[in-house]
Design a protein around this motif. Structure first.
Motif, PDB file in Angstrom:
ATOM      1  N   GLY A  22      -3.818  -0.926   7.952  1.00 15.34           N
ATOM      2  CA  GLY A  22      -2.645  -0.076   8.002  1.00 15.34           C
ATOM      3  C   GLY A  22      -1.445  -0.754   8.648  1.00 15.34           C
ATOM      4  N   LEU A  23      -1.669  -1.849   9.376  1.00 21.03           N
ATOM      5  CA  LEU A  23      -0.575  -2.604   9.987  1.00 21.03           C
ATOM      6  C   LEU A  23      -0.073  -3.713   9.078  1.00 21.03           C
ATOM      7  N   TYR A  24      -0.805  -3.977   8.001  1.00 19.97           N
ATOM      8  CA  TYR A  24      -0.467  -5.076   7.091  1.00 19.97           C
ATOM      9  C   TYR A  24       0.691  -4.639   6.191  1.00 19.97           C
ATOM     10  N   GLY A  25       1.761  -5.444   6.170  1.00 19.88           N
ATOM     11  CA  GLY A  25       2.955  -5.062   5.435  1.00 19.88           C
ATOM     12  C   GLY A  25       3.884  -4.185   6.239  1.00 19.88           C
ATOM     13  N   ARG A  26       3.505  -3.857   7.486  1.00 16.76           N
ATOM     14  CA  ARG A  26       4.352  -3.030   8.343  1.00 16.76           C
ATOM     15  C   ARG A  26       4.755  -3.774   9.612  1.00 16.76           C
ATOM     16  N   ALA A 329      11.273  -4.115  21.035  1.00 15.81           N
ATOM     17  CA  ALA A 329      11.065  -3.229  19.882  1.00 15.81           C
ATOM     18  C   ALA A 329      10.246  -3.960  18.843  1.00 15.81           C
ATOM     19  N   PRO A 330       9.348  -3.257  18.136  1.00 12.32           N
ATOM     20  CA  PRO A 330       8.534  -3.919  17.118  1.00 12.32           C
ATOM     21  C   PRO A 330       9.368  -4.408  15.954  1.00 12.32           C
ATOM     22  N   ASP A 331       8.971  -5.534  15.394  1.00 11.49           N
ATOM     23  CA  ASP A 331       9.605  -6.093  14.201  1.00 11.49           C
ATOM     24  C   ASP A 331       8.854  -5.576  12.994  1.00 11.49           C
ATOM     25  N   VAL A 332       9.509  -4.714  12.226  1.00 13.39           N
ATOM     26  CA  VAL A 332       8.846  -4.069  11.103  1.00 13.39           C
ATOM     27  C   VAL A 332       9.182  -4.800   9.824  1.00 13.39           C
ATOM     28  N   VAL A 333       8.186  -5.069   9.001  1.00 13.38           N
ATOM     29  CA  VAL A 333       8.391  -5.726   7.725  1.00 13.38           C
ATOM     30  C   VAL A 333       9.215  -4.815   6.817  1.00 13.38           C
ATOM     31  N   GLY A 334      10.134  -5.406   6.084  1.00 13.35           N
ATOM     32  CA  GLY A 334      10.994  -4.584   5.235  1.00 13.35           C
ATOM     33  C   GLY A 334      10.293  -3.984   4.037  1.00 13.35           C
ATOM     34  N   ALA A 335       9.264  -4.662   3.515  1.00 19.51           N
ATOM     35  CA  ALA A 335       8.581  -4.156   2.333  1.00 19.51           C
ATOM     36  C   ALA A 335       7.734  -2.948   2.685  1.00 19.51           C
ATOM     37  N   ALA A 336       7.376  -2.188   1.655  1.00 23.59           N
ATOM     38  CA  ALA A 336       6.508  -1.030   1.868  1.00 23.59           C
ATOM     39  C   ALA A 336       5.139  -1.498   2.318  1.00 23.59           C
ATOM     40  N   PRO A 337       4.453  -0.689   3.139  1.00 22.14           N
ATOM     41  CA  PRO A 337       3.118  -1.071   3.590  1.00 22.14           C
ATOM     42  C   PRO A 337       2.171  -1.338   2.428  1.00 22.14           C
ATOM     43  N   VAL A 338       1.269  -2.288   2.606  1.00 28.80           N
ATOM     44  CA  VAL A 338       0.265  -2.599   1.593  1.00 28.80           C
ATOM     45  C   VAL A 338      -0.958  -1.755   1.877  1.00 28.80           C
TER      46      VAL A 338
END
Length: 345
Positions: A22-26, A329-338
């Protein structure tokens, strides 16, 4: 006074399909680390990634084998550890159970991630060739179990005062299990197809030693409480390839190592891995019961969907900030979660 953070990394038995996915891609740091490990594993990494995300229809039972459980536990542990470091968490100590100790060593700078992945490849091939074995979790102390040991069945791990793991050849361990059941001692089979931390693994130590000899090893930059020693990892042990090569054949002394850690410092024990097995053990420690130490798992005890991972992780980060850690602050990936089962990369 702010308690220091001690990261705990679980080993074989904690694994399951889509663990922490759930953290992958986020989460950027988590995603980058997982992708780096999969890339370094080559074609096997692509297959492993697909199975991890549940795209190949892999059942949890397949993950009990060393070729799935070990590299994924290593990757997930390193990825979670790097995520916390990116958030500004500065752990005062690290402790790992079995393969989790390799995660601790990597994050402490004893070895590089690239070398860790190469060693995991060697570990997969070497230990997968070992005879079929088994492990048994028993609600009794190691001393109480001595009369029941036979052949190559030994105490493989001391997880808590009355939580012991036996390991050995499958047939011999089955007979021990029958004896224990007859004596009214509670036990259950652990999730492993190999008899880790038993003499069954001894013939493979020499081959593993050759792989470790080619890896630059350094003293830890962060204190590591070694479950191989039941004590702090010294610079001498950290630099000794024989120490690491022998680890799969030697017992895991998790409780003695945890006991020493909590004798040395008051800590917020953060479990950085799937499930909450180590958290459950740590909550029994007198320092935790007395309130001098506390336990904080990063992931849910039972995962039902990707949202569970994210919610548990976010709650843990909030708790870390409340205790004076994780300032960034967390660095969130721009793409939708995988999501497991989705199409894409």
């Amino acid at each position: 006074m702010t308690r220091s953070v001690a990261l705990m990394f679980p080993g074989q038995g904690a694994q399951h399909v889509a663990m922490a996915a759930g953290l992958y891609g986020r989460d950027a740091a988590f995603t980058a680390t997982m992708d780096e490990v999969f890339a370094r594993l080559g074609p096997r990494g692509r297959e492993l990634r697909s199975d991890w995300l549940g795209r190949g229809g892999a059942a949890d039972a397949r993950f009990d084998d060393v070729t799935r459980a070990q590299p994924l536990l290593y990757a997930v542990g390193c990825a979670l550890g790097r995520s916390l470091l990116e958030l500004g968490v500065r752990p005062g100590a690290l402790i790992g159970h079995s393969v989790g100790e390799m995660v601790a060593a990597t994050l402490a700078g004893v070895l590089d991630l690239a070398d860790g992945v190469e060693l995991m490849l060697d570990r997969m091939d070497t230990l997968a060739a070992s005879p079929a074995g088994s492990m048994l979790a028993v609600a009794a102390s190691a001393a109480e179990l001595e009369p029941y040991l036979r052949g190559e069945v030994v105490v493989g791990a001391v997880n808590a005062p009355r939580q012991t793991l036996l390991a050995g050849p499958a047939a011999e361990l089955a007979r021990v299990r029958a004896d224990l059941a007859g004596a009214g001692i509670t036990c259950r089979e652990a999730r492993s197809r190999q008899a880790f931390h038993s003499p069954v693994m001894a013939p493979f130590v020499a081959e593993a030693h050759r792989a470790w000899e080619g890896v630059p090893l350094r003293a830890p930059r962060i204190p590591v409480y070694s479950a191989r020693l039941g004590a702090p990892l010294t610079a001498g042990h950290a630099r000794d390839p024989r120490f690491w090569a022998a680890q799969p054949a030697e017992p895991v002394l998790f409780w003695p190592a945890l006991d020493r850690l909590l004798a040395d410092r008051d800590a917020l024990l953060v479990e950085a891995g799937p499930g909450q097995g180590l958290s459950t053990l740590a909550r029994r420690h007198p320092a935790v019961l007395a309130g001098r130490a506390a336990v904080l798992p990063l992931l849910p005890a039972r995962r039902r969907g990707p949202g569970d991972d994210r919610e548990a992780f976010d709650r843990a980060v909030l708790r870390l900030r409340e205790e004076g850690h994780a300032p960034h602050a967390p660095d969130v990936v721009g793409a939708a979660p995988v999501h497991p089962g989705s199409q894409g990369r």
